[in-house]
Design an enzyme around this catalytic site. Structure first.
Site, PDB file in Angstrom:
ATOM      1  N   ASN A 235       0.869  -1.180   0.000  1.00 60.25           N
ATOM      2  CA  ASN A 235       0.000   0.000   0.000  1.00 60.25           C
ATOM      3  C   ASN A 235       0.906   1.231   0.000  1.00 60.25           C
ATOM      4  O   ASN A 235       1.458   1.582   1.029  1.00 60.25           O
ATOM      5  CB  ASN A 235      -0.901  -0.041   1.241  1.00 60.25           C
TER       6      ASN A 235
ATOM      7  N   LYS B 169       0.140   4.273  -0.427  1.00 58.70           N
ATOM      8  CA  LYS B 169      -0.489   5.501   0.100  1.00 58.70           C
ATOM      9  C   LYS B 169      -0.208   6.674  -0.846  1.00 58.70           C
ATOM     10  O   LYS B 169      -0.120   6.469  -2.050  1.00 58.70           O
ATOM     11  CB  LYS B 169      -0.012   5.755   1.534  1.00 58.70           C
TER      12      LYS B 169
ATOM     13  N   HIS C 163      -9.479   1.384   4.549  1.00 59.08           N
ATOM     14  CA  HIS C 163      -8.227   1.553   5.299  1.00 59.08           C
ATOM     15  C   HIS C 163      -8.458   2.538   6.442  1.00 59.08           C
ATOM     16  O   HIS C 163      -9.244   3.481   6.314  1.00 59.08           O
ATOM     17  CB  HIS C 163      -7.129   2.062   4.357  1.00 59.08           C
TER      18      HIS C 163
ATOM     19  N   GLY D 103       2.525   2.541  10.636  1.00 57.78           N
ATOM     20  CA  GLY D 103       3.479   3.625  10.446  1.00 57.78           C
ATOM     21  C   GLY D 103       4.228   4.040  11.700  1.00 57.78           C
ATOM     22  O   GLY D 103       4.917   5.047  11.717  1.00 57.78           O
TER      23      GLY D 103
ATOM     24  N   SER E   3       3.444  -1.869  10.371  1.00 60.18           N
ATOM     25  CA  SER E   3       4.883  -1.936  10.615  1.00 60.18           C
ATOM     26  C   SER E   3       5.498  -3.308  10.306  1.00 60.18           C
ATOM     27  O   SER E   3       6.394  -3.766  11.013  1.00 60.18           O
ATOM     28  CB  SER E   3       5.207  -1.504  12.055  1.00 60.18           C
TER      29      SER E   3
HETATM   30  P1  PGA Z   1       2.858   0.455   7.601  1.00 65.14           P
HETATM   31  O1  PGA Z   1       1.382   0.664   6.948  1.00 65.14           O
HETATM   32  O2  PGA Z   1       3.411  -0.808   7.036  1.00 65.14           O
HETATM   33  O3  PGA Z   1       3.626   1.684   7.147  1.00 65.14           O
HETATM   34  O4  PGA Z   1       2.677   0.400   9.070  1.00 65.14           O
HETATM   35  C1  PGA Z   1       0.511  -0.417   6.758  1.00 65.14           C
HETATM   36  C2  PGA Z   1      -0.783   0.060   6.154  1.00 65.14           C
HETATM   37  O5  PGA Z   1      -1.254   1.145   6.507  1.00 65.14           O
HETATM   38  O6  PGA Z   1      -1.383  -0.629   5.303  1.00 65.14           O
END
Ligand code: PGA
Length: 254
Positions: free
Chosen positions: A9, A11, A94, A172, A213
């Protein structure tokens, strides 16, 4: 046996030219990992380019969002048939969509139905906040998100879903859930909630990804768990090396 499924993803990151570069690098690894499902979800601007690059590679393409109406006066939105022309997957609900853009279980439900009606595989995201987690409400929140987001779907439709369990506090932040805790939510909360709606057999076939994460150094711990069927990866999907390493870990665990 459920196949592992690793999706990136991206984003709101990567211009079209940056996306072209990243996909080109990723294909060097991802193309050959055919024992797992793998996909990228770039920003919608990059989807047409990505669809051309990924054609025939076995690597899937997903949009990060779409609207549920067929067409019309909805400025700024993407219709299901526009997404379906380019993608096989679409992320729905999401936590950033829920948190910043007012999405609810009701709108998630409308989007899931629209996605399925257009032959898209929805990756339905759910997860609890830090406050809900600390108040011991995780199971209650997830059950509500499953029941609300998937209301009215038939078992045949249920069989076409992918679920991503993403605790909001882990997204995140670098503070991933432990593999054991995440697996317990998958097998004691998410899958039983799916079984209530679709029956045990359908629920056993649904891929449930963990997200929050996931990095190359914790991925194999997640993939070793009985009910973690892959990962939805944010930050670590923005570099070819780290996303490829996570996908390889999924392939090794398969
Ligand atoms: P992250 O995001 O791996 O940066 O924690 C995961 C997500 O939001 O799908």
């Amino acid at each position: 046996m459920r196949r592992k499924f690793v999706a990136g993803n991206w984003k709101m990151n990567k211009t079209i030219s940056e996306a072209r570069q990243l996909i080109t690098e990723l294909l060097l690894t991802l193309k050959s990992l055919d024992g797992i499902d793998r996909a990228v979800c770039p920003p919608s601007m990059a989807l047409p380019m990505a669809a051309r690059l990924l054609e025939g590679t076995g690597v899937g393409l997903g949009a990060q969002n779409m609207y549920w109406e067929e067409s019309g006066a909805y400025t700024g939105e993407l219709a299901p048939n526009m997404v379906a022309e380019l993608c096989g997957y679409v992320l729905i609900g999401h936590s950033e969509r829920r948190g910043y853009f007012g999405e609810t279980d009701e709108t998630v439900n409308l989007k899931v139905k629209a996605a399925l009606a257009h032959g898209l595989t929805p990756i339905v995201c759910m997860g609890e906040s830090l406050e809900e987690n600390q108040a011991g409400k995780t199971a209650e929140v997830i059950s509500r998100q499953v029941r609300g987001g998937l209301a009215g779907l038939t078992p045949e439709e249920g069989a076409k879903l992918v679920i991503a369990y993403e605790p909001i506090w882990a997204i995140g932040t670098g503070l991933a859930a432990t593999a054991e805790d995440a697996n317990a939510i998958h097998c004691d909360v998410v899958r039983p909630a799916l079984a209530e709606i679709f029956g045990e057999q359908v629920a056993q076939g649904i891929q449930i990804q963990y997200g929050g994460s996931v990095k190359p150094d914790n991925a194999d711990g997640f993939f070793a768990q009985s009910d973690i069927d892959g990962a939805l990866v944010g930050g670590a999907s923005l570099k070819a090396e780290s996303f490829a390493a996570i996908a390889r870990a999924a392939a090794d665990a398969s």
